[in-house]
Structure formats: C-alpha cells, structure tokens
Design a protein around this motif. Structure first.
Motif, mmCIF file in Angstrom:
data_model
loop_
_atom_site.group_PDB
_atom_site.id
_atom_site.type_symbol
_atom_site.label_atom_id
_atom_site.label_comp_id
_atom_site.label_asym_id
_atom_site.label_seq_id
_atom_site.Cartn_x
_atom_site.Cartn_y
_atom_site.Cartn_z
ATOM 1 N N GLY A 5 0.817 -1.204 0.000
ATOM 2 C CA GLY A 5 0.000 0.000 0.000
ATOM 3 C C GLY A 5 0.848 1.249 0.000
ATOM 4 O O GLY A 5 2.078 1.206 -0.076
ATOM 5 N N LEU A 16 -2.194 12.360 1.754
ATOM 6 C CA LEU A 16 -3.498 11.834 1.372
ATOM 7 C C LEU A 16 -4.615 12.785 1.801
ATOM 8 O O LEU A 16 -5.541 13.061 1.031
ATOM 9 C CB LEU A 16 -3.722 10.449 1.991
ATOM 10 N N VAL A 20 -7.246 14.731 -0.749
ATOM 11 C CA VAL A 20 -8.704 14.657 -0.635
ATOM 12 C C VAL A 20 -9.297 16.042 -0.393
ATOM 13 O O VAL A 20 -10.291 16.425 -1.028
ATOM 14 C CB VAL A 20 -9.095 13.678 0.491
ATOM 15 N N TYR A 34 -12.067 11.033 7.471
ATOM 16 C CA TYR A 34 -11.702 9.628 7.625
ATOM 17 C C TYR A 34 -12.393 8.762 6.576
ATOM 18 O O TYR A 34 -11.764 7.922 5.941
ATOM 19 C CB TYR A 34 -12.030 9.138 9.037
ATOM 20 N N GLU A 35 -13.680 8.958 6.385
ATOM 21 C CA GLU A 35 -14.422 8.171 5.402
ATOM 22 C C GLU A 35 -13.898 8.384 3.991
ATOM 23 O O GLU A 35 -13.821 7.442 3.197
ATOM 24 C CB GLU A 35 -15.905 8.518 5.459
ATOM 25 N N CYS A 37 -10.816 9.276 3.174
ATOM 26 C CA CYS A 37 -9.429 8.827 3.055
ATOM 27 C C CYS A 37 -9.248 7.330 3.254
ATOM 28 O O CYS A 37 -8.240 6.767 2.814
ATOM 29 C CB CYS A 37 -8.541 9.554 4.068
ATOM 30 N N TYR A 38 -10.183 6.670 3.929
ATOM 31 C CA TYR A 38 -10.013 5.259 4.275
ATOM 32 C C TYR A 38 -9.927 4.390 3.026
ATOM 33 O O TYR A 38 -10.754 4.490 2.127
ATOM 34 C CB TYR A 38 -11.169 4.775 5.145
ATOM 35 N N GLN A 39 -8.871 3.555 2.983
ATOM 36 C CA GLN A 39 -8.701 2.641 1.864
ATOM 37 C C GLN A 39 -8.525 1.210 2.339
ATOM 38 O O GLN A 39 -9.076 0.294 1.785
ATOM 39 C CB GLN A 39 -7.491 3.047 1.021
ATOM 40 N N ASP A 40 -7.727 0.996 3.333
ATOM 41 C CA ASP A 40 -7.504 -0.336 3.879
ATOM 42 C C ASP A 40 -7.051 -0.195 5.331
ATOM 43 O O ASP A 40 -7.123 0.881 5.894
ATOM 44 C CB ASP A 40 -6.493 -1.121 3.042
ATOM 45 N N GLU A 41 -6.587 -1.246 5.915
ATOM 46 C CA GLU A 41 -6.209 -1.218 7.325
ATOM 47 C C GLU A 41 -4.934 -0.419 7.615
ATOM 48 O O GLU A 41 -4.488 -0.355 8.751
ATOM 49 C CB GLU A 41 -6.041 -2.654 7.850
ATOM 50 N N CYS A 42 -4.339 0.185 6.606
ATOM 51 C CA CYS A 42 -3.111 0.961 6.816
ATOM 52 C C CYS A 42 -3.393 2.354 7.374
ATOM 53 O O CYS A 42 -2.476 3.051 7.778
ATOM 54 C CB CYS A 42 -2.337 1.088 5.508
#
Length: 75
Positions: A5, A16, A20, A34-35, A37-42
């Motif tokens: 990632g 990031l 956004v 947060y919503e 920017c959130y992509q995965d658990e990173c």
C-alpha cells in the motif's frame, strides 16, 4: 514482511488528506475526512486525529467555528 500500500508513515497520511481536501469544495468533519481517506487497514481514525492538528498548526488546514476543516491556500 514488507508493508503493502501507499500509507507507511505520518507524512503519507498528511499527503493523502491534502489530496482529498483539495477536491472537496466545502468544510468537512473529522469523520468525513476519515471516510473519504479510508482505503484499507493501513489508515486508522487515530492517524487522522493525529495529523489534522499538526496540519492546522502548519497552516495547511484551517478549522471553522463548527469544528470542520478546510484546506488553506498553503495546503
């Protein structure tokens, strides 16, 4: 094991967020950032909560009276 990632440190989180925020045309809350920017658990909510005050202090973001964030000219 190597992390996959794009999010590896706090600088990546800030980039990031700026990416956004440059595309959002209105002030947004921490949860909305947060919503978006959130992509995965990173990336965690705590990363966002850590990065935002630092970005306000550096002048990249500003906070409105109703606790929403918007990008500045510097950002």
């Amino acid at each position: 094991m190597q992390r996959l990632g794009f999010i590896h440190d706090m600088m990546d989180v800030k980039v990031l967020i700026l990416f956004v925020m440059a595309r959002v045309n209105y002030p947004v809350t921490i949860g909305q950032i947060y919503e978006l920017c959130y992509q995965d658990e990173c990336l965690s909510y705590f990363d966002i909560c850590t990065a935002l005050p630092e970005m306000v202090a550096s002048g990249h973001l500003s906070v409105t009276d109703d606790e929403r964030y918007e990008i500045t000219e510097k950002g």
